[in-house]
Write a protein that holds these residues in place. Sequence first.
Motif, PDB file in Angstrom:
ATOM      1  N   ILE B 144     -22.784 -10.544   2.316  1.00  0.00           N
ATOM      2  CA  ILE B 144     -22.444 -11.262   1.088  1.00  0.00           C
ATOM      3  C   ILE B 144     -21.040 -10.822   0.675  1.00  0.00           C
ATOM      4  O   ILE B 144     -20.795  -9.630   0.504  1.00  0.00           O
ATOM      5  N   PRO B 145     -20.104 -11.770   0.536  1.00  0.00           N
ATOM      6  CA  PRO B 145     -18.744 -11.384   0.153  1.00  0.00           C
ATOM      7  C   PRO B 145     -18.739 -10.560  -1.138  1.00  0.00           C
ATOM      8  O   PRO B 145     -19.564 -10.786  -2.027  1.00  0.00           O
ATOM      9  N   ASP B 146     -17.821  -9.598  -1.188  1.00  0.00           N
ATOM     10  CA  ASP B 146     -17.746  -8.685  -2.335  1.00  0.00           C
ATOM     11  C   ASP B 146     -17.736  -9.446  -3.657  1.00  0.00           C
ATOM     12  O   ASP B 146     -16.930 -10.350  -3.851  1.00  0.00           O
ATOM     13  N   ASN B 147     -18.630  -9.015  -4.527  1.00  0.00           N
ATOM     14  CA  ASN B 147     -18.673  -9.541  -5.902  1.00  0.00           C
ATOM     15  C   ASN B 147     -18.916 -11.032  -6.021  1.00  0.00           C
ATOM     16  O   ASN B 147     -18.640 -11.619  -7.061  1.00  0.00           O
ATOM     17  N   LEU B 148     -19.412 -11.663  -4.957  1.00  0.00           N
ATOM     18  CA  LEU B 148     -19.715 -13.095  -5.082  1.00  0.00           C
ATOM     19  C   LEU B 148     -20.883 -13.255  -6.065  1.00  0.00           C
ATOM     20  O   LEU B 148     -21.975 -12.748  -5.833  1.00  0.00           O
ATOM     21  N   PRO B 149     -20.657 -13.962  -7.167  1.00  0.00           N
ATOM     22  CA  PRO B 149     -21.719 -14.043  -8.178  1.00  0.00           C
ATOM     23  C   PRO B 149     -22.806 -15.055  -7.801  1.00  0.00           C
ATOM     24  O   PRO B 149     -23.078 -15.993  -8.539  1.00  0.00           O
ATOM     25  N   LEU B 150     -23.413 -14.835  -6.659  1.00  0.00           N
ATOM     26  CA  LEU B 150     -24.475 -15.734  -6.178  1.00  0.00           C
ATOM     27  C   LEU B 150     -25.803 -15.049  -6.468  1.00  0.00           C
ATOM     28  O   LEU B 150     -26.086 -13.984  -5.920  1.00  0.00           O
ATOM     29  N   ASN B 151     -26.612 -15.649  -7.349  1.00  0.00           N
ATOM     30  CA  ASN B 151     -27.892 -15.000  -7.651  1.00  0.00           C
ATOM     31  C   ASN B 151     -29.018 -15.590  -6.802  1.00  0.00           C
ATOM     32  O   ASN B 151     -28.833 -16.588  -6.092  1.00  0.00           O
ATOM     33  N   GLU B 154     -29.902 -19.332  -7.240  1.00  0.00           N
ATOM     34  CA  GLU B 154     -28.953 -20.262  -6.613  1.00  0.00           C
ATOM     35  C   GLU B 154     -29.060 -20.215  -5.091  1.00  0.00           C
ATOM     36  O   GLU B 154     -28.937 -21.242  -4.423  1.00  0.00           O
ATOM     37  N   PHE B 158     -30.119 -23.458  -2.366  1.00  0.00           N
ATOM     38  CA  PHE B 158     -29.438 -24.037  -1.195  1.00  0.00           C
ATOM     39  C   PHE B 158     -30.450 -24.812  -0.361  1.00  0.00           C
ATOM     40  O   PHE B 158     -30.099 -25.741   0.350  1.00  0.00           O
ATOM     41  N   GLU B 183     -32.264 -13.836 -11.410  1.00  0.00           N
ATOM     42  CA  GLU B 183     -30.895 -13.786 -11.940  1.00  0.00           C
ATOM     43  C   GLU B 183     -30.073 -12.680 -11.270  1.00  0.00           C
ATOM     44  O   GLU B 183     -28.880 -12.542 -11.533  1.00  0.00           O
ATOM     45  N   LYS B 185     -27.823 -10.757  -8.689  1.00  0.00           N
ATOM     46  CA  LYS B 185     -26.841 -11.198  -7.691  1.00  0.00           C
ATOM     47  C   LYS B 185     -27.192 -10.577  -6.346  1.00  0.00           C
ATOM     48  O   LYS B 185     -27.612  -9.418  -6.281  1.00  0.00           O
ATOM     49  N   TYR B 187     -25.357  -9.490  -3.935  1.00  0.00           N
ATOM     50  CA  TYR B 187     -24.621  -8.308  -3.469  1.00  0.00           C
ATOM     51  C   TYR B 187     -25.074  -7.024  -4.167  1.00  0.00           C
ATOM     52  O   TYR B 187     -24.717  -5.932  -3.742  1.00  0.00           O
ATOM     53  N   TRP B 201     -36.384 -16.239   2.141  1.00  0.00           N
ATOM     54  CA  TRP B 201     -35.571 -17.468   2.131  1.00  0.00           C
ATOM     55  C   TRP B 201     -35.844 -18.292   3.392  1.00  0.00           C
ATOM     56  O   TRP B 201     -36.026 -19.503   3.327  1.00  0.00           O
TER      57      TRP B 201
END
Lengths: 255, 291
Positions: B144-151, B154, B158, B183, B185, B187, B201
């Motif tokens: 997961i890219p650094d600090n990507l705010p993907l919870n 979300e 996909f 909620e 994230k 990462y 998933w």
Amino acid sequence: MDLQFLYSLIVGIFIGGVAGYLGSLMITKRMALVGDALGHAALPGIAIALIYGFNPSWGAIPALFLGILVIWFFEIYTKLPMEALTGIVFTASVAIAFLFLPEDQVSNALIGDISKISLSDTIFSVILSIIVFLILKKIFSKMILTSISEDVARVEHIDTKKYNFIYLVCIAIVVALGIKITGSLLMGALVITPAAAARNMASNLFQYSFGALIIGIVSSVLGILLFKAFSFPAGPCVILSATAIFLISLIFRKK
Amino acid sequence: MEGCRSGLTGGPGKTVCRKAPWVRIPPSPPRQFFIGATRLTESKLRPECLSKNRQQGGFLLKYGNMEKDIILKVENLNVAFGEEKVIEDLSFDLEEKELLVILGPNGAGKSTLLKTLLGLVPYEGKIQWKDSVHIGYVPNEFVIPDNLPLNLREFFQFKKDSPEKIYKALEWVGIKSSDKILEKKLYTLSSGQLRRTLIAWAMSDDPDIIFLDEPMLFIDIHGRETIYDSLARIWEEKKQSIILVSHEVGEVCKKADKVLALNKRKLFYGPPKEIITPQNLAKIYGSPISL
């Protein structure tokens, strides 16, 4: 309010917004500097437009598409990282542009000029911005998944090559439009800085992407207001506004 | 016995109709193309081909008098990256609801085999999938890219999963579901939590088969136990087919229906009781391994 200023504001709002939204994808795909590089790759087209006196965006679009096609084909055939290929193409473009860019037009090409926007330019920019935004919104989640794992994305029925190409075309259009505001030298910042600020403050993807869009709009409006009030060049004012918002975002940074 | 049917329009799942009496599979030969001097069977599998383009119908394999439902049949599979052969002349099959563990040292071609079966790598040979197979895939690398705010909410969206499906999938892997966890994230999750989330998933839309590529990579002993427990529960209760690439030769291997020991070529293939012996493991890994 004079009409010219109104056109500038409208163009700034739409292009700033879509550039910010696009930037949220570009940072995720680790392509933060690609916008900057493509801004430079557009220089030969901008130079031709300035010599013949038409909208630099019209000149930038074919130059960018040519640049992107070259990068896309090189990537498929060489498997070199896209950043390296972009570097080759943009430096070659700068070199070509400076062979024939008139000296008195260098400033316009590099930092933009928003003071001469016509009604047709405004309509053209607004329509293209809306189309690009809608396309990006449609492919956003697919591109995020592709950036995390291309293999997983393909297993999830995502045609990654097709979407990467659509995404690159969107970058090309946004860069071509943004060049009118910030010029080729500062274009990268118009895409990246609002998104970086939004990323600092966002709790989820929605806040991140739409936060970037809003910060892009606010930066453009603030920059154009500063340009109007103090007659500073608009491009640097827009970018410095975005940078100020980025610095403020550090205070509200979410972990 | 039904006649041959047309199956995939392309991809590694494209099957060949042979006259063998035990196989009911589509008729057309695999499309082939050439890269340099290497003949490859087209493997640009669009995974949608697996789930959408196939017509109904599977194929049966007869072992003596016993008929078994085969979900995957691999014959004479060869994979090469340039001049380097990664998989050589590999044949095996997978029955429905079967747990297959693939063992082998580093560089044995285990991950490449999974990617080949998924259609991500060009190959030579035959890969025959049962029609309408839907696959879930958990890769060994998922950064997961650094600090990507993907919870989590979300991330599951996909796949267009509803909250109920998300909760159910998370509970399968032992993550107590709540609005609060959704909620979170991605990462910020620990390696173990992220692995379990990925498994949830991959299985949230009820695949027929799950591919797991070294799910224990970078996971501590406690985390491994939790993930193995989750996998065992999924396999025993949901009865989905599972292909698991692993370095572990412990409990999971014992639970497997079959073990495929790989080192570019097939070293051993069969029930774990026959395969997991100190002598065989020494051959697989090149040094003695205690069980």
